[in-house]
Design a protein around this motif. Structure first.
Motif, PDB file in Angstrom:
ATOM      1  N   ASN A  98      -5.355  11.861   0.631  1.00 29.49           N
ATOM      2  CA  ASN A  98      -5.309  10.729  -0.302  1.00 29.49           C
ATOM      3  C   ASN A  98      -5.146   9.409   0.449  1.00 29.49           C
ATOM      4  O   ASN A  98      -4.392   8.528   0.043  1.00 29.49           O
ATOM      5  N   ASN A  99      -5.869   9.296   1.565  1.00 27.94           N
ATOM      6  CA  ASN A  99      -5.830   8.089   2.387  1.00 27.94           C
ATOM      7  C   ASN A  99      -7.107   7.292   2.099  1.00 27.94           C
ATOM      8  O   ASN A  99      -8.161   7.536   2.683  1.00 27.94           O
TER       9      ASN A  99
ATOM     10  N   ARG B  51      -0.136   9.174  -0.401  1.00 27.40           N
ATOM     11  CA  ARG B  51       0.417   8.194  -1.345  1.00 27.40           C
ATOM     12  C   ARG B  51       1.734   8.709  -1.923  1.00 27.40           C
ATOM     13  O   ARG B  51       2.715   7.970  -2.038  1.00 27.40           O
TER      14      ARG B  51
ATOM     15  N   ASP C 203      -0.704  14.745   0.053  1.00 27.44           N
ATOM     16  CA  ASP C 203      -0.992  13.448  -0.565  1.00 27.44           C
ATOM     17  C   ASP C 203      -0.163  12.355   0.104  1.00 27.44           C
ATOM     18  O   ASP C 203       1.044  12.247  -0.117  1.00 27.44           O
TER      19      ASP C 203
ATOM     20  N   ASN D  11       5.762   7.297  -1.437  1.00 26.77           N
ATOM     21  CA  ASN D  11       6.697   7.118  -2.550  1.00 26.77           C
ATOM     22  C   ASN D  11       7.979   7.921  -2.302  1.00 26.77           C
ATOM     23  O   ASN D  11       9.098   7.416  -2.497  1.00 26.77           O
TER      24      ASN D  11
END
Length: 472
Positions: A423-424, A169, A167, A173
């Motif tokens: 998750n792009n 995203r 992921d 983070n």
């Protein structure tokens, strides 16, 4: 309310039911009868090793008594690390994180146990028990959040490496949180940390951050390299052994990263200058086998990337030199091959070049490449999967615009699935736009596959964001 019997009481009940003496049961469990007697009568403390033998002798699941062991021998007993530590290892081996968490919650109330828990987390991390290690690191970090300590920084570094996955995203983070702790690490550890951060940012195509991490790494590595050869101290040489690569690699790899930044920004002349920099390694003083291996790698990468930069800048004559280079027998890895073929496809699409003969020549490579490699190395886990997904997109673009729709849609679906896994959203949207542009040429089964994927993406987002499906 049901009252759960103690471990000792359940052993006594078992012996009576089976008509076994303590001597007989001791032989079954492989224990001294006196030890069994001491445990059953409550005159002897029960170790997890003894508990495992008793459980096996009673023909019960290995972790059958673990919850009660926590209550009776940790929560309701004086804390004893020599007794608790082996139990925590068994909890991890049997995936009883619930029991581990109960014990750790008790120990966290005693700050003196933080160093013991940290050492335990490091052992779990080394052995690949990432879930348990992450739980420990997170709680140790929380317990030391007011401290400006190296241990706090190491906890965040470990959490970062554990969290990095498919992921993108989540990866962003994780990188953003960890970046604030890099400077608190040991000066040597900072080099690998900056390398790992640069590779994550590279996979996210955040080129400003790649450039920042690379230049910090280069500055720090140059200082360490200079100190290493000035001081010649055993301590300095021992400290650099912690690195995953020879010290000079961090200087040269920083140049390679900077070259990739300028290449992505279309400044091919500047990219070439950095490429020439990491090709020239006459300044490296070491001559050991590992150093020579890395020097040969950088020479190999430089030779390929000099030609690739010329190619991407529009020097079409460089295409055939590049083809001959990547087609020659060599130790080229799958990671190198996908980068090389991606450069060809980007050039073909940018300058509208027919590369059918090239694709035919490398057909076996193309078919075998489109699999995600498995590795614990952050570069291989992050940068390469993104390049695989992008390679699929460039192939799809090439084939669709040339009317080769079956191949085009095949690679487009591959790229869409890959970008969804990563998750792009931006590149996933690019894929949907390309499909929409050519959807009139898609076979019914291809359209069905496409809409099933879109529905899956929607349902995944509903699940992830907690949005209710309101119908009727």
């Amino acid at each position: 309310m049901k009252i759960t019997p103690t471990i000792r009481a359940e052993i006594q009940t078992y012996l009576r039911r089976k008509g076994l003496s303590m001597t007989k049961f001791g032989h079954i469990a492989g224990m001294n009868p006196g030890t069994v007697s001491g445990i059953v009568t409550g005159n002897r403390t029960l170790s997890v090793h003894q508990l495992d033998r008793i459980t096996l002798g009673m023909d019960l699941p290995a972790d059958y008594f673990y919850e009660r062991y926590v209550e009776e021998n940790v929560i309701d007993a004086p804390l004893n690390w020599k007794r608790i530590s082996p139990f925590l290892y068994r909890c991890v081996q049997f995936r009883r994180l619930d029991c581990l968490q109960k014990v750790v919650s008790v120990l966290l109330d005693k700050p003196t146990y933080l160093p013991y828990l940290f050492a335990l987390a490091e052992d779990y991390y080394e052995q690949g028990y990432n879930e348990a290690a992450a739980y420990l690191y997170e709680n140790i970090a929380e317990g030391e959040k007011q401290q400006h300590s190296e241990r706090l920084a190491i906890c965040h570094y470990r959490i970062f490496t554990i969290q990095v996955g498919d992921d993108q995203r989540q990866n962003l983070n994780a990188a953003t949180i960890f970046e604030a702790f890099v400077e608190r690490l040991d000066e040597i550890d900072q080099l690998d940390a900056l390398k790992d951060l640069a590779n994550v940012y590279r996979s996210l195509r955040q080129w400003d951050k790649v450039d920042e991490m690379a230049k910090k790494m280069r500055d720090k590595a140059e200082i360490q390299y200079s100190m290493k050869h000035q001081q010649k101290s055993r301590e300095r040489n021992e400290s650099t052994k912690k690195l995953t690569r020879p010290l000079f690699v961090y200087i040269s790899y920083a140049d390679l990263l900077c070259a990739s930044v300028y290449e992505a920004q279309g400044d091919y002349q500047q990219a070439l200058q950095y490429t020439y920099a990491y090709a020239d390694l006459d300044w490296v003083k070491e001559t050991d086998e590992d150093t020579l291996y890395w020097i040969s790698l950088f020479e190999h990468w430089a030779q390929a990337n000099v030609t690739a930069n010329k190619l991407l800048s529009g020097d079409i004559n460089a295409l055939y030199d590049y083809i001959e280079y990547i087609g020659a027998p060599s130790d080229t890895t799958e990671q190198d091959k996908v980068t090389q073929l991606l450069n060809i496809m980007m050039t073909a699409n940018r300058y509208q070049i027919d590369v059918n003969d090239i694709l035919q020549r490398f057909e076996t490579d193309v078919n075998s490449l489109l699999q995600f490699p498995q590795s614990n190395d952050i570069y291989t886990k992050q940068v390469i999967p993104e390049q695989f997904a992008r390679f699929g997109y460039e192939l799809a673009y090439y084939y669709l615009y040339r009317g080769m729709y079956n191949d085009g849609f095949k690679y487009l679906m591959y790229s869409m699935v890959s970008y969804h896994t990563l998750n792009n959203e931006n590149y996933f949207i690019n894929c949907t736009g390309l499909f929409a542009h050519f959807q009139a040429y898609a076979l019914p089964e291809t359209r069905e596959e496409y809409f099933k994927l879109l529905e899956k993406v929607w349902l995944d987002n509903v699940k992830k964001n907690g949005t209710a499906d309101r119908r009727g």
